[in-house]
Design an enzyme around this catalytic site. Structure first.
Site, PDB file in Angstrom:
ATOM      1  N   GLU A 278      28.136 -35.590 -34.583  1.00 14.41           N
ATOM      2  CA  GLU A 278      26.898 -35.653 -35.354  1.00 14.41           C
ATOM      3  C   GLU A 278      25.684 -35.548 -34.435  1.00 14.41           C
ATOM      4  O   GLU A 278      24.669 -34.948 -34.788  1.00 14.41           O
ATOM      5  CB  GLU A 278      26.858 -36.953 -36.168  1.00 14.41           C
ATOM      6  CG  GLU A 278      25.679 -36.979 -37.124  1.00 14.41           C
ATOM      7  CD  GLU A 278      25.783 -38.042 -38.207  1.00 14.41           C
ATOM      8  OE1 GLU A 278      26.826 -38.726 -38.287  1.00 14.41           O
ATOM      9  OE2 GLU A 278      24.811 -38.180 -38.966  1.00 14.41           O
ATOM     10  N   GLU A 281      25.272 -32.011 -33.754  1.00 16.94           N
ATOM     11  CA  GLU A 281      24.808 -31.370 -34.990  1.00 16.94           C
ATOM     12  C   GLU A 281      23.289 -31.559 -35.098  1.00 16.94           C
ATOM     13  O   GLU A 281      22.539 -30.629 -35.407  1.00 16.94           O
ATOM     14  CB  GLU A 281      25.522 -32.050 -36.172  1.00 16.94           C
ATOM     15  CG  GLU A 281      25.464 -31.312 -37.491  1.00 16.94           C
ATOM     16  CD  GLU A 281      26.121 -32.129 -38.610  1.00 16.94           C
ATOM     17  OE1 GLU A 281      26.351 -33.350 -38.428  1.00 16.94           O
ATOM     18  OE2 GLU A 281      26.385 -31.558 -39.668  1.00 16.94           O
ATOM     19  N   CYS A 298      28.609 -41.269 -42.777  1.00 22.10           N
ATOM     20  CA  CYS A 298      29.767 -42.142 -42.503  1.00 22.10           C
ATOM     21  C   CYS A 298      30.195 -42.964 -43.691  1.00 22.10           C
ATOM     22  O   CYS A 298      31.295 -43.478 -43.725  1.00 22.10           O
ATOM     23  CB  CYS A 298      29.466 -43.143 -41.404  1.00 22.10           C
ATOM     24  SG  CYS A 298      28.644 -42.446 -40.039  1.00 22.10           S
ATOM     25  N   SER A 318      24.951 -34.732 -43.035  1.00 24.10           N
ATOM     26  CA  SER A 318      25.812 -34.283 -41.946  1.00 24.10           C
ATOM     27  C   SER A 318      27.179 -33.866 -42.497  1.00 24.10           C
ATOM     28  O   SER A 318      27.703 -34.497 -43.403  1.00 24.10           O
ATOM     29  CB  SER A 318      25.984 -35.441 -40.958  1.00 24.10           C
ATOM     30  OG  SER A 318      27.065 -35.165 -40.092  1.00 24.10           O
ATOM     31  N   LYS A 357      36.323 -46.068 -49.577  1.00 23.99           N
ATOM     32  CA  LYS A 357      37.235 -45.286 -48.739  1.00 23.99           C
ATOM     33  C   LYS A 357      38.577 -45.079 -49.425  1.00 23.99           C
ATOM     34  O   LYS A 357      39.316 -44.151 -49.103  1.00 23.99           O
ATOM     35  CB  LYS A 357      37.386 -45.931 -47.369  1.00 23.99           C
ATOM     36  CG  LYS A 357      36.091 -45.827 -46.577  1.00 23.99           C
ATOM     37  CD  LYS A 357      36.270 -45.982 -45.088  1.00 23.99           C
ATOM     38  CE  LYS A 357      35.031 -45.535 -44.334  1.00 23.99           C
ATOM     39  NZ  LYS A 357      33.970 -46.547 -44.297  1.00 23.99           N
ATOM     40  N   GLU A 360      37.697 -42.002 -51.093  1.00 19.49           N
ATOM     41  CA  GLU A 360      37.495 -40.912 -50.135  1.00 19.49           C
ATOM     42  C   GLU A 360      38.805 -40.247 -49.705  1.00 19.49           C
ATOM     43  O   GLU A 360      38.892 -39.024 -49.639  1.00 19.49           O
ATOM     44  CB  GLU A 360      36.753 -41.445 -48.906  1.00 19.49           C
ATOM     45  CG  GLU A 360      36.375 -40.367 -47.904  1.00 19.49           C
ATOM     46  CD  GLU A 360      35.893 -40.958 -46.590  1.00 19.49           C
ATOM     47  OE1 GLU A 360      36.285 -42.100 -46.263  1.00 19.49           O
ATOM     48  OE2 GLU A 360      35.135 -40.276 -45.890  1.00 19.49           O
ATOM     49  N   GLU A 365      39.431 -32.537 -50.068  1.00 18.65           N
ATOM     50  CA  GLU A 365      39.030 -32.006 -48.754  1.00 18.65           C
ATOM     51  C   GLU A 365      39.741 -32.740 -47.615  1.00 18.65           C
ATOM     52  O   GLU A 365      39.806 -32.238 -46.493  1.00 18.65           O
ATOM     53  CB  GLU A 365      37.526 -32.176 -48.528  1.00 18.65           C
ATOM     54  CG  GLU A 365      36.615 -31.627 -49.591  1.00 18.65           C
ATOM     55  CD  GLU A 365      36.306 -32.656 -50.666  1.00 18.65           C
ATOM     56  OE1 GLU A 365      36.982 -32.568 -51.715  1.00 18.65           O
ATOM     57  OE2 GLU A 365      35.456 -33.521 -50.477  1.00 18.65           O
ATOM     58  N   CYS A 502      28.424 -51.955 -43.260  1.00 22.37           N
ATOM     59  CA  CYS A 502      29.835 -52.297 -43.500  1.00 22.37           C
ATOM     60  C   CYS A 502      30.102 -53.801 -43.475  1.00 22.37           C
ATOM     61  O   CYS A 502      31.033 -54.271 -44.106  1.00 22.37           O
ATOM     62  CB  CYS A 502      30.721 -51.614 -42.471  1.00 22.37           C
ATOM     63  SG  CYS A 502      30.486 -49.832 -42.458  1.00 22.37           S
TER      64      CYS A 502
END
Lengths: 585, 160
Positions: A278, A281, A298, A318, A357, A360, A365, A502
């Site tokens: 990142e 990037e 994230c 990102s 998550k 996710e 993907e 988190c």
């Protein structure tokens, strides 16, 4: 200041304080159930009622403001009877399955039933038996266990501004529900799990995935690898009675090994990798003059929020996967090859502070390794249950170290667990890469760390001054996104889906009845402080100095943003509706 | 289809006037219901989007007020008063007779789309108890035996 008398004791508190808070201040423990300070002050449950001199009826102390000379009694026979009745009425329509309930021994209703010595429920009548909603892989609802306290509505609407829940129907039929009575899976739920964190009962919680982990661990054909998110090491101890924010890294690793995982790795490693990818990037964008702002990626709760509510901003997010997803993709390629294990028999388990998550890993993907990159996500709470079930004396386990190579991480990776941590980690690397000098952290600590909803700073880079922003909780994200849409310029914005980052994740230990909501921001602070302290003891504090990161680029990835990096470590996003898709179609 | 399009055109015209006015939610829902006869989910979404109110909240309001319907209503809306006066004079048996004749439960609409059966809490005509209203027309001093004939009259009217 206002002085009042509670149970013959004088107390002086600021104007605007509730009778409940005033009583708590002097150690009078008025019970409460629906109340969460600063978040849900609605007086619906009637458990906190008190007698107030001059008032004919009992008053809910959580919403009764103090006045000068007020005389309050909290323990009269009338009060106690009313509280018992309120509890018994709630219990009369509550499923009596405590022994097999997800929140057994950690339920606010159960605790009150115990405290009030409720040995019988004299009321019986019609019971509603709404079906469970288990369609979402991230958050499960058991509406029969809902006591209609409305905390979930408050946190989802006010803090997260995702507006999933509402009070629907009326009278006996009233309940909390997503629009049209749909499943969470069918509405614009961002799967952050904050509702599960504030629910006093088991009406909302994550689906239990521990069984899948046990099965993998007991299957001799499987090679089971576990990775642990940064924040778990400062929260898991709470599940075993340790003070909030206790650092238990060594015990955590030891426990995972004893549970039978073949390798115990650290997501902090791929957090470092995130910074490399990142960071580059972002540097590319700096070189090409944009597009700005660059938004972090994230947090899968934030990503889903963006997909539903700000799809027009997705091109700014990102493309770097979340660290644990990167880990999954690398474990089943780079690592599998290295140790000669067929990735088809590798199972990757992530221990995460996060319910999003769970969603996710099921995105189509997330299969760039040729397999499902991560097989199972369990929350901090689920891991605690596994440790208890295995009979481990967690607190007294000897401290052990993570396995190499995917267990070596820098302090920059560790602070990903707190709001502002990702941006700070990124600055430590990109500043040094561009200027050749160390990022002057002390000068920025104040503006990058802490629990303010929005934080920002300006950093002098060779390309010019860059403005960075930080938001945590999607309600705050909305604020900064609206600023951006109104024309304010930021270059790099870190966004975390959960308040506090988190450390305040939807999968973290539930402390709502240890302290109130404002107190709860404190506990996030305590957990974050522990991360920053633990970080100082690590040999490396910048992602680009992590020797294993250098090695993986040398041996496998080539360089940041290489073709293979793009294939394994980057992803794409999908614009989604903020309205139920089925109805919109 | 054409008719449906026309309804959405009228809704769009209505919503244009109330764009961003979250405080007008109940008013707008009421007007939308006058257009459609009920509040289908799509209409609720259109209202939410125009006023800037979350869809969950719109749904909460729609289900809270008995004024709002989320299912299509019949041509004739039968309302049985179950207020105290009507109730003691036998409104319960009238309701049962209607359920049996129409083969629907309370709140339901007949398959032919002709009748919707509802209950009310006192329509203010206690002197005529027990009372049934059909599309606002008051039928007083009813008995269960009167029901078949009463319904027949409306069925006939509908055919004409």
């Amino acid at each position: 200041m206002v002085t009042l008398t509670i149970d013959e004791q004088k107390v002086t508190v600021p104007e605007g304080t509730s009778v409940l808070e005033a009583a708590w201040k002097i150690g009078i423990d008025i019970p409460s159930l629906c109340y969460l300070k600063g978040l849900n002050e609605v007086g619906t449950c009637r458990v906190c009622v008190v007698e107030i001199e001059g008032s004919k009826t009992l008053q809910a102390s959580c919403v009764y403001p103090v006045t000068e000379g007020l005389v309050v009694r909290t323990n009269t026979p009338k009060v106690l009877k009313a509280r018992r009745t309120a509890l018994q009425l709630l219990l009369s329509e509550h499923p009596q399955d405590c022994l097999s309930c997800y929140r057994n021994m950690n339920c606010e209703l159960q605790a009150l039933a115990h405290r009030f010595n409720i040995l019988e429920i004299p009321f019986c009548g019609e019971k509603k038996e709404p079906p469970n909603d288990d369609k979402s892989v991230a958050v499960m609802r058991e509406p029969a266990k809902c006591i209609r306290c409305r905390r979930c509505i408050a946190v989802c609407s006010e803090v997260q501004q995702a507006f999933v829940y509402s009070a629907v129907h009326r009278g006996f039929d009233s309940m909390v529900s997503p629009a049209f009575g749909l499943s969470l899976d069918d509405v614009a739920c961002i799967t952050c799990g904050q509702c599960a964190n504030v629910c006093p009962t088991a009406a909302i919680h994550e689906p239990d995935n521990t069984k899948e982990v046990w099965e993998a661990l007991h299957d001799p054909e499987k090679w089971v690898v576990v990775q642990v998110a940064p924040s778990i090491r400062v929260t898991l101890g709470e599940e075993f009675g340790l003070p909030i924010g206790s650092v238990v890294t060594g015990q955590l690793v030891a426990a995972l090994r004893r549970l039978g995982f073949d390798k115990v790795f650290d997501t902090d490693f791929t957090a470092d990798l995130t910074i490399m990818e990142e960071g580059h990037e972002f540097l590319e964008k700096l070189k090409n003059g944009g597009p700005f702002p660059h938004l972090s990626s994230c947090s899968p709760g934030w990503v889903k929020y963006c997909e539903h509510f700000y799809p027009e901003m997705l091109s700014h997010v990102s493309t770097v996967k979340s660290p644990h997803s990167m880990f999954g993709a690398l474990a089943k390629t780079y690592h599998a090859e290295k140790i000669g294990v067929d990735p088809a028999r590798m199972v990757v388990v992530s221990v995460m502070p996060c319910t999003a998550k769970k969603y996710e890993i099921n995105r189509p993907e997330m299969t760039d390794s040729g397999f499902k990159d991560v097989d199972v996500v369990i929350t901090t709470r689920e891991l605690a249950r596994m440790i208890r079930e295995a009979g481990l004396d967690f607190i007294n386990l000897p401290e052990e170290e993570f396995d190499e190579p995917l267990g070596i991480a820098s302090g920059a990776g560790l602070i990903f667990g707190a709001t502002g941590g990702v941006l700070e980690a990124a600055l430590r690397t990109i500043y040094e890469l561009e200027t050749g000098k160390e990022f002057p952290l002390p000068q920025y600590e104040q503006s990058l760390r802490g629990m303010d909803g929005l934080k920002e700073a300006e950093v002098e880079m060779p390309q010019g001054l860059i403005r960075v922003g930080i938001a945590h909780g999607t309600g705050n994200a909305k604020q900064i996104l609206e600023k951006i849409k109104a024309g304010e310029k930021y270059h790099f914005v870190e966004i975390m889906g959960c308040p506090g980052g988190c450390v305040g994740g939807g999968g973290q230990p539930i402390l709502s009845f240890r302290r109130g909501w404002e107190g709860s921001m404190d506990y996030r602070m305590d957990r974050a402080d522990s991360l920053y302290k633990a970080e100082q003891e690590l040999p490396y504090r910048k992602s680009h100095e992590n020797p294993e990161i250098k090695k993986i680029y040398r041996e496998f990835l080539g360089h940041p943003l290489s073709e293979i990096s793009h294939k394994l470590l980057h992803t794409s996003y999908t614009a989604r509706s903020r309205y139920p898709q089925k109805v919109v179609d | 289809m054409q008719e449906e399009k026309e309804k959405y055109r009228r809704l769009a015209a209505l919503l244009e006037k109330y764009h961003g006015k979250a405080g007008e939610l109940i008013n707008v829902l009421h007007k939308a219901q006058l257009i459609f006869g009920y509040l289908p989910q799509k209409v609720q979404i259109c209202v939410a989007d125009a006023l800037g109110v979350p869809i969950s909240e719109v749904y909460g309001v729609v289900t809270f007020y008995s004024l709002f319907n989320t299912e299509p209503r019949g041509k004739y809306r039968i309302s049985v008063c179950l207020g105290t006066a009507c109730y003691v004079k036998g409104a319960g048996s009238i309701m049962e007779a209607l359920k049996e004749n129409l083969k629907v439960d309370e709140g339901g609409t007949t398959k032919d789309g002709l009748f919707t059966l509802e209950s009310a809490r006192c329509v203010g005509a206690c002197g005529l108890a027990p009372v049934v209203t059909i599309n606002g027309n008051v039928h007083g001093r009813m008995t269960a035996d009167d029901i078949p004939e009463l319904l027949e009259r409306y069925r006939k009217e509908a055919k004409e």
